[in-house]
Structures are given as structure tokens and as C-alpha cells.
Design a protein around this motif. Structure first.
Motif, PDB file in Angstrom:
ATOM      1  N   ARG A 241      18.263 -38.078  22.450  1.00  0.00           N
ATOM      2  CA  ARG A 241      17.601 -36.780  22.266  1.00  0.00           C
ATOM      3  C   ARG A 241      17.504 -36.022  23.590  1.00  0.00           C
ATOM      4  O   ARG A 241      17.793 -34.820  23.655  1.00  0.00           O
TER       5      ARG A 241
ATOM      6  N   GLN B 215      19.348 -32.487  24.903  1.00  0.00           N
ATOM      7  CA  GLN B 215      18.575 -31.400  25.494  1.00  0.00           C
ATOM      8  C   GLN B 215      18.954 -31.137  26.952  1.00  0.00           C
ATOM      9  O   GLN B 215      18.307 -30.321  27.613  1.00  0.00           O
TER      10      GLN B 215
ATOM     11  N   VAL C 180      17.964 -35.482  15.197  1.00  0.00           N
ATOM     12  CA  VAL C 180      17.930 -34.062  14.846  1.00  0.00           C
ATOM     13  C   VAL C 180      17.031 -33.849  13.635  1.00  0.00           C
ATOM     14  O   VAL C 180      16.441 -34.796  13.095  1.00  0.00           O
TER      15      VAL C 180
ATOM     16  N   LYS D 161      29.534 -33.376  20.389  1.00  0.00           N
ATOM     17  CA  LYS D 161      28.589 -32.678  19.516  1.00  0.00           C
ATOM     18  C   LYS D 161      29.271 -31.787  18.482  1.00  0.00           C
ATOM     19  O   LYS D 161      28.867 -31.778  17.311  1.00  0.00           O
TER      20      LYS D 161
ATOM     21  N   LEU E  53      26.267 -32.390  13.395  1.00  0.00           N
ATOM     22  CA  LEU E  53      24.816 -32.544  13.422  1.00  0.00           C
ATOM     23  C   LEU E  53      24.150 -31.379  12.698  1.00  0.00           C
ATOM     24  O   LEU E  53      24.556 -30.225  12.845  1.00  0.00           O
TER      25      LEU E  53
ATOM     26  N   THR F 211      21.180 -29.536  13.044  1.00  0.00           N
ATOM     27  CA  THR F 211      20.073 -29.325  13.977  1.00  0.00           C
ATOM     28  C   THR F 211      18.971 -28.456  13.397  1.00  0.00           C
ATOM     29  O   THR F 211      17.859 -28.440  13.916  1.00  0.00           O
ATOM     30  N   LYS F 212      19.270 -27.724  12.342  1.00  0.00           N
ATOM     31  CA  LYS F 212      18.264 -26.881  11.697  1.00  0.00           C
ATOM     32  C   LYS F 212      18.315 -27.125  10.199  1.00  0.00           C
ATOM     33  O   LYS F 212      19.383 -27.306   9.625  1.00  0.00           O
TER      34      LYS F 212
END
Length: 597
Positions: A195, A199, A276, A410, A415, A417-418
Motif C-alpha cells: 500500500r 502511494q 485497494v 499497476k 486494480l 482503486t475506486k
């Protein structure tokens, strides 16, 4: 020498005397004031003109064909020097032959984020630097792992030592909770480091150890391993179990271990999904499998790094098994023996105190316990200490490598992510994309194919080996479990975690909800069709198994009854009197008397 002056107002050119250099004069055409150029500017212009004339003469005297280096290769786009073996320009990536960007270079430039190729060279040094900056976390990992595992071994010893059920259950619970903290801490460290890497942070915040949280995460980790191992274990595990039951334990154990390899390969790809907003793809084998096909090389590289860095810890564990394996087996066998002796003797004393006459003594009554040898635990304990000491830094190191994999890969990890926003789709747009297949058609297809497969299996059961039949049933069962978890993921996303748990324990609820979702979701519709197909096929196959087993039992029973039927001694005389018995060979063989004339 007269100076030429140009008027910008009327676009007239006229001449003036040298004395007027640097002064203003009136234009002869319009009368506007015009500044006369000074002598210095005229000299510069003359020098520049003569220089350009000299340069032109110099270039005109050159023979370009003679001075050109035809063997040198340059990029047609940027002019950068290139070697003879180069295909693309190292500066701009243009193909030196066509002068255009290759498709590979275009994809690389369209791709967001760092290149995957940088991951292989960067991960070694970056992870080492990260480990150096987090020595305290490595120390914590060593202490937590060693303490939790030591508590587990002590609880196991007490569980074997106690011979009554309540204490054994208590120590068994302590052993389970303590050992789950170790994989739970691994899961926690992996997700936190990944994580922070996503970031783009190189320094972790303070991480505290929560024993019960790690125990819960450990159960989550074990459940994930079991879930992802089911498809492979359905084949390799079944065959391995067959070999083990037939005495080939090494081959069976090796086959079972092979069944865990796909899970190990997909572990570094699942960890980014667990960090995520929506971790659903990390729990679905088919979705993560598609990601693995794209990122197989980075995943294999992480597995290689993991194997290389954990070799010292693996060596310590192998040394424990090779050096002290038999001694540990003897030690715990003696512990179990002493527990059985104590249990039978206590039961005998209780029966004597209560004067129970029909008490049946146990086989261990009157026997003495064996003296234990605790010194055999010294060497395994030291080796286990070193194993934890070696593994602690490698956990941090490999977690950082996993984080770098997530950063560099990525775009390909898919992923979420939202969380997806629920949007209204107009009827016109729905008509453009086309409505999903009606549920009744999907159900009919699933039922039809399932019935055909089930009937075929029903009649092929007598011709199939039992092992193959078991493998097919397990595969169909695993497929149904996969469909169940796919539907549960949708229930969790739309209804909540509580309803997903309800669907896990009450599968009929998940089945009904799946068909409800299939009205608007094509993917769920296909899942429900497959679920129906495999359910009907497996049900008919099991019915066929029961039918053929009962038929064989009835046939065998009838054969046994016929074979054990007693002979009736009075049957032969009665049959002989009635002329139905067997003919006497002596009578039949005697010639008939000639007739008297």
C-alpha cells in the motif's frame, strides 16, 4: 560614399552624403523624418556580407560526395549516432530503417507509469535500502514470529500431555490462535508495504502488533490459500491421496505440493488487490489467472527472489527434519503414551472409588509412564530460533519487492482503486449495447447440457476407473464452488457483507440471488448457467453411483445366497421315483435282451 536611406512611411529609398551618418533627414518623397544609419552599422553589414560571401565560396568548393561518411549510421528523426547492430534509435526509439516508431515502442509510450523492465534491475537494491531503513520492523517480525510459534509448540505439548477433554480443547484453541498470528503478520506486512509503495512512500509509519487481528488475518490468509488451491488440488491432490493410501507417501506428498504451486505464483499479484478499495479480483481465481497470463514474468521473478532470500530459513527447517525428526517423533509419541497411561489409571481409580463392578479396564492400566528426554528439544529450538531470525528480514525485503512489482505493473494489474459509481443508463443506450440473454434461455441451456452430461456419466460409470470418477466429481464440485464465490462477490458489492456471509452458509440464497442479478448482468448469467450445468451433472452422476453400488450389492447378495443354499437329501430319492433323477450309467450301458421268437 553616399548612404542609402529607406523611408518606412512612403517606402521610398534615397541617398544622402556621408556627413549625415547618424543624423535625421527629411524624406524626399513625403517629408517625414528618417534616421540615417551610422557608419559602424554599415561596416558590420559589409563584414557580414563579405563573410557570407566567403562562406558560400568555401561551401561551393567542397565536394559533398568526398567528405560524406557513408558508413556512419544516424537516426533519420533526431540525428543521433547509431551502431551497426542497432535496430531502433537509443535516443528516440525510431526504427532506423523505416523512420517510424515500432508498435512495441508505441505501447511502451502509451503505458502509464514506470517500465516493467526497470523492475528487475531496481528491485534488488531498492529493497535492500528499504530493509536498511526498517531494521526495527524486521526486529519486531523476528520477535513476534518466534514468540507466537513458541507459544504454539508449548500449547501443542500441553494438548498432548493432558488426557481430559476440557484442558485439551483449551490448549488446542490456544495453539490454533497462536499459530494463526504468524501467517496473519505476514499478510499484514505484505499489504502495508504494498500500500505504501503504491502511494509512492518509502518510509512506513509506526506499525503495532495486534495479536487477535493477526490471528484473524491468518485465518483469512489460510482461507485464501485453500480457495486458490482447490482447482489444482482437485487433480493433483486426489492423485496424491491415492498414492499415499497405496503406500507411496513421497510421490503423493510431492503431487500435493505441486497443487500449491499456482497459488504461490499468483500470491504477489493478489497482494496489490488486497490493498485497494475493491479486493474482489484478488479472491477470484479466473480473474487473477488472466492477470497472471499477462504478468507471468514479474510474478516468476518475485517467486525467484523469495526462494533465494529464504534459503537460509528453509535450510534451518530442513536441518530440523533431518537431524532431529526421529527424536521429536519419539518424544511426542512418549508424551501421548504417558497421557494414555494417566487416562486409563485415573479411570481405574475413579471406578474403584465409586465401586463400579462392571467397569472395563483400559489397556494402559498398571503401566508406568516413560521418562521423557527434554534435551532432544535443545537443537530443534536453536535451529528454529535461527530460522525465525533469517526469515524476519526476508519478509520485509520480499514485501518491498512485491510493492515495486505493484508500482511497475499497476496498469496491467487491473486494480479497482475506486468503487464503481451507480449510473443511470437510458433505454436507448441499453438498446445499443443489446439486452442480456433472457434467463429462461440460460437456464434451459444449463439444464439441457447438465442432463446430457449426467445421463452420459450415469451409463459410463461401470466402465470408468474409480479414481477418474472421483477426479471428475471433484472438478465439478470445485466449479460449483467457483460459481458460488463469484455470486458472493456480487452480493457483497450490492447487498453488503452480511448477505454475502448468509449466501456462503445458505447456498440456495446465493443461487436465487445469482439468477436475479443475471437479469442485468451477462457475466453473472453465464456463471449461473455453468452452476446449473455442473449441479445437475454432478447430481445425476452421484445418483448413478448410488444406483450402481446398490445394484452390485444386490447382485453380490444373491450370489452369496445361492452359493450358501443347503442341499436337500430327500430330493434325490423322490426324483428317482418320479423318473426325474439322473440316469444310472450302468443301466443305460446294459444291452437290451433279444426278443424271444
Amino acid at each position: 560614399m553616399p548612404i542609402k536611406v529607406h523611408c518606412k512611411e512612403c517606402d521610398t529609398t534615397f541617398s544622402v552624403k556621408d556627413e549625415a551618418a547618424g543624423k535625421r533627414v527629411r524624406c524626399k518623397g513625403c517629408g517625414s523624418p528618417v534616421k540615417v544609419p551610422s557608419g559602424e552599422k554599415r561596416k558590420k553589414r559589409a563584414a557580414t556580407a563579405s563573410k557570407s560571401a566567403d562562406t558560400d565560396d568555401f561551401l561551393a568548393s567542397f565536394d559533398i560526395d568526398k567528405i560524406e561518411d557513408k558508413e556512419a549510421r544516424i537516426c533519420p528523426r533526431c540525428g543521433h549516432d547509431a551502431d551497426e547492430e542497432d535496430i531502433e534509435c537509443s535516443n528516440c526509439g525510431v526504427n532506423l530503417t523505416t523512420g517510424r516508431l515500432s508498435e512495441k515502442t508505441r505501447k511502451k509510450r502509451r503505458r502509464k507509469g514506470p517500465a516493467i523492465e526497470e523492475f528487475y534491475s531496481k528491485s534488488w537494491g531498492d529493497a535492500y535500502t528499504f530493509l536498511g531503513n526498517h531494521k526495527g520492523l524486521a526486529t519486531k517480525t523476528f520477535l513476534y514470529s518466534f514468540i507466537a510459534s513458541t507459544l504454539f509448540f508449548c500449547a501443542i505439548f500441553m494438548m498432548f500431555w493432558c488426557h481430559r477433554t476440557p484442558p485439551r480443547a483449551f490448549w488446542g484453541f490456544i495453539a490454533f490462535v497462536s499459530i494463526m498470528a504468524v501467517p496473519g503478520w505476514i499478510w499484514f506486512i505484505q499489504t502495508e508495504v504494498v500500500r505504501f509503495a503504491l502511494q509512492k512512500k518509502d518510509k512506513l509509519k509506526r506499525i503495532n502488533f495486534d495479536f487477535f487481528l493477526c490471528s484473524a488475518l491468518g485465518m483469512k490468509f489460510i482461507f485464501w490459500i485453500v480457495l486458490f488451491s482447490l482447482p489444482a488440488q482437485a487433480v493433483f491432490g486426489t492423485i496424491g491421496y491415492y498414492y499415499i493410501t497405496n503406500g507411496s507417501i513421497p510421490i503423493g506428498a510431492a503431487l500435493i505440493a505441486v497443487g500449491f504451486i499456482p497459488t504461490f505464483l499468483m500470491f504477489p499479484l493478489a497482494m496489490p488487490h488486497m490493498t485497494v478499495a475493491d479486493s474482489t479480483p484478488g479472491w477470484l481465481v479466473h480473474k487473477l489467472g488472466r492477470v497472471f497470463l499477462t504478468l507471468a514474468k514479474p510474478a516468476l521473478f518475485w517467486c525467484f527472489v523469495f526462494f533465494v532470500t529464504t534459503l537460509p530459513a528453509i535450510g534451518c527447517l530442513a536441518a530440523i527434519g533431518a537431524i532431529s525428526g526421529s527424536d521429536l517423533d519419539t518424544f511426542f509419541s512418549n508424551v501421548r503414551y504417558n497421557s494414555a497411561v494417566a487416562a486409563d489409571n485415573d479411570a481405574k481409580e475413579w471406578a474403584d472409588e465409586n465401586k463400579i463392578e462392571d467397569f472395563v479396564e483400559g489397556p494402559m492400566v498398571g503401566k508406568k509412564p516413560v521418562e521423557l528426554q527434554p534435551k532432544v528439544l535443545i537443537l530443534p529450538s536453536i535451529l528454529w530460533l535461527f530460522a525465525c531470525l533469517f526469515y524476519a528480514p526476508t519478509l520485509i525485503y520480499n514485501a518491498r519487492v512485491n510493492g515495486l512489482l505493484a508500482v511497475h505493473c499497476k496498469p496491467d494489474l487491473q486494480l479497482i482503486t475506486k468503487l464503481e459509481e451507480v449510473k443511470y443508463v437510458s433505454k436507448a443506450e441499453r438498446e445499443k449495447t443489446g439486452p442480456p440473454t433472457p434467463r429462461w434461455q440460460l437456464s434451459l441451456v444449463g439444464i439441457g447440457i447438465g442432463v446430457v452430461v449426467g445421463i452420459a456419466m450415469f451409463f459410463l460409470i461401470p466402465l470408468m476407473p474409480l479414481l477418474l470418477l472421483r477426479v471428475l466429481l471433484i472438478i465439478m464440485g470445485v466449479a460449483q464452488i467457483g460459481c458460488l464465490f463469484n455470486v458472493l462477490a456480487q452480493i457483497k458489492q450490492k447487498e453488503g457483507l452480511g448477505f454475502a456471509i448468509l449466501g456462503f452458509f445458505v447456498s440456495i440464497y446465493a443461487y436465487v440471488m445469482g439468477w436475479i442479478y443475471a437479469k442485468k448482468d451477462k457475466e453473472i448469467g453465464g456463471t449461473m448457467m455453468l452452476w446449473t450445468l455442473f449441479f445437475i451433472a454432478s447430481t445425476l452422476t452421484q445418483i448413478g453411483l448410488v444406483y450402481h453400488a446398490v445394484s452390485m450389492m444386490i447382485t453380490e447378495f444373491n450370489n452369496n445366497v445361492n452359493a450358501q443354499a443347503p442341499e436337500d437329501p430327500a430330493a434325490e430319492p423322490a426324483a428317482a421315483e418320479a423318473g426325474e433323477g439322473p440316469a444310472d450309467p450302468a443301466v443305460d450301458a446294459a444291452p437290451a435282451e433279444p426278443a424271444v421268437p
